[in-house]
Structures are given as C-alpha cells and as structure tokens.
Design a protein around this motif. Sequence first.
Motif, PDB file in Angstrom:
ATOM      1  N   GLU A  69       0.663  -0.962  -0.105  1.00  0.00           N
ATOM      2  CA  GLU A  69      -0.266  -0.130   0.277  1.00  0.00           C
ATOM      3  C   GLU A  69       0.762   1.363  -0.054  1.00  0.00           C
ATOM      4  O   GLU A  69       1.844   1.376   0.541  1.00  0.00           O
ATOM      5  N   ALA A  70       0.650   2.090  -0.809  1.00  0.00           N
ATOM      6  CA  ALA A  70       1.288   3.404  -0.953  1.00  0.00           C
ATOM      7  C   ALA A  70       1.347   4.144   0.239  1.00  0.00           C
ATOM      8  O   ALA A  70       0.273   4.349   0.931  1.00  0.00           O
ATOM      9  N   VAL A  71       2.568   4.605   0.591  1.00  0.00           N
ATOM     10  CA  VAL A  71       2.727   5.435   1.791  1.00  0.00           C
ATOM     11  C   VAL A  71       3.270   6.889   1.473  1.00  0.00           C
ATOM     12  O   VAL A  71       3.958   6.824   0.441  1.00  0.00           O
ATOM     13  N   ASP A  72       2.858   7.940   2.138  1.00  0.00           N
ATOM     14  CA  ASP A  72       3.324   9.472   1.659  1.00  0.00           C
ATOM     15  C   ASP A  72       4.768   9.271   1.807  1.00  0.00           C
ATOM     16  O   ASP A  72       5.120   8.902   2.749  1.00  0.00           O
ATOM     17  N   GLY A  73       5.522   9.630   0.844  1.00  0.00           N
ATOM     18  CA  GLY A  73       7.145   9.962   0.827  1.00  0.00           C
ATOM     19  C   GLY A  73       7.504   8.554   0.092  1.00  0.00           C
ATOM     20  O   GLY A  73       8.953   8.419  -0.163  1.00  0.00           O
TER      21      GLY A  73
END
Length: 198
Positions: A69-73
């Motif tokens: 899952e994409a995470v900020d940064g």
Amino acid sequence: MKSAPDYPLRFPVVALVTSAGGLDALSRVLAPLPADLPAAILVSQHLDPSRLSHLTAILAKRTALRVGEAVDGDELVPGVALVVPAARHLLVTSAARIGLLDTGALPPARPSADLLLATLAVTCGPRALAVVLTGKGSDAQAGIRAIAHCGGTVFAQDEGTSAHFGMPGAAIGTGLVHAVLPLAGIAGAIRRHVDRHV
C-alpha cells in the motif's frame, strides 16, 4: 513536448486505473508480470473510504511483483506495485516519490485517476503508460489527456471484457487511446511498452 530524458523519472511507470469490477481485472493484468519487471506500477481503484480494503493483500497473492500500500513519501521502484489507499489521492512528485492527499466528502472520485495520471504525465513523460480498466463513470479522461500531451501511452480495456465500460469508454471517447485491448492481452502489451522504454 519534451523528450524523455528531460523528465525526472528515468524508468517506465505503469498506472492501472479502475473502478467497479476492478479486482478481477487487476488480478489478471498483474498475474503474468514478472518480479523483475523494469517498471514501477501504480494501482488506483475507486474504494469506499468507510470500509476496510483488502485490495493490497489480495493482489500481493496474485502476482510475482512486490505489492504494497502506498505511503506518503514512498519512492517509486521498478518491480514494485503500489496500491493507492482508500480515502487518499496519490500524486507523483518530481523526486520520483509518492504524495498522498486526504480526500474530501465530495468528488472527484476516490482515489482520483485524473490526479494520479496528470502528475505522472509531467514527471514521467513518454515513459508513462496509463491503462484504463473496467469501471463506472468517466474518471481518467482528464488524466489521459495529460499523459498524451506529455508523450505517454494510453491503453483501454475493450467493451467485451469489461464488467463496466464507463471508464474505458470515456477514455476511448477522447480519441487519445493508443490501443483498445481485451483483458487477456493487456499484460503482454504492458511488457512490450516497458521493453521499449527502459
């Protein structure tokens, strides 16, 4: 239009955007792709932000690619598929990293294919590939205009294999789709695109 070396991202990025009926379509596109695919993958499916999503876990079991899952940064990395979380919009930044924005209660659709594709277009240029899969509505129309403007490529799933033809049909209606493909042919077309742009 700038040439590919002028864009920040130096490797191909494939954005798979979908809505209703997307789990099966995503599974069938990702399953044949090899673990060493020299491209990053971004997966955006419209999700109900009030419900727990298992999309990332399900897709991780159905492909050799690393899925998270994409995470900020987060940094975009070849061979890794990042799934946009529910209730967030994903932007691709000039540093080849992910930016996540909280969504509001009103449109655009969540997560927004248009926002993802527009930012991918201006960071990846001709190496960008947008794949519009089954879904209701018209999200991705503006985004694929940006992809085309920056020299990227757009594929759309055909009507015969789409559970819902709203999103692919709207994409095709722009006149900017390079290929309309049956679901079974999309993974191979992705590999050919990537091979031309590494």
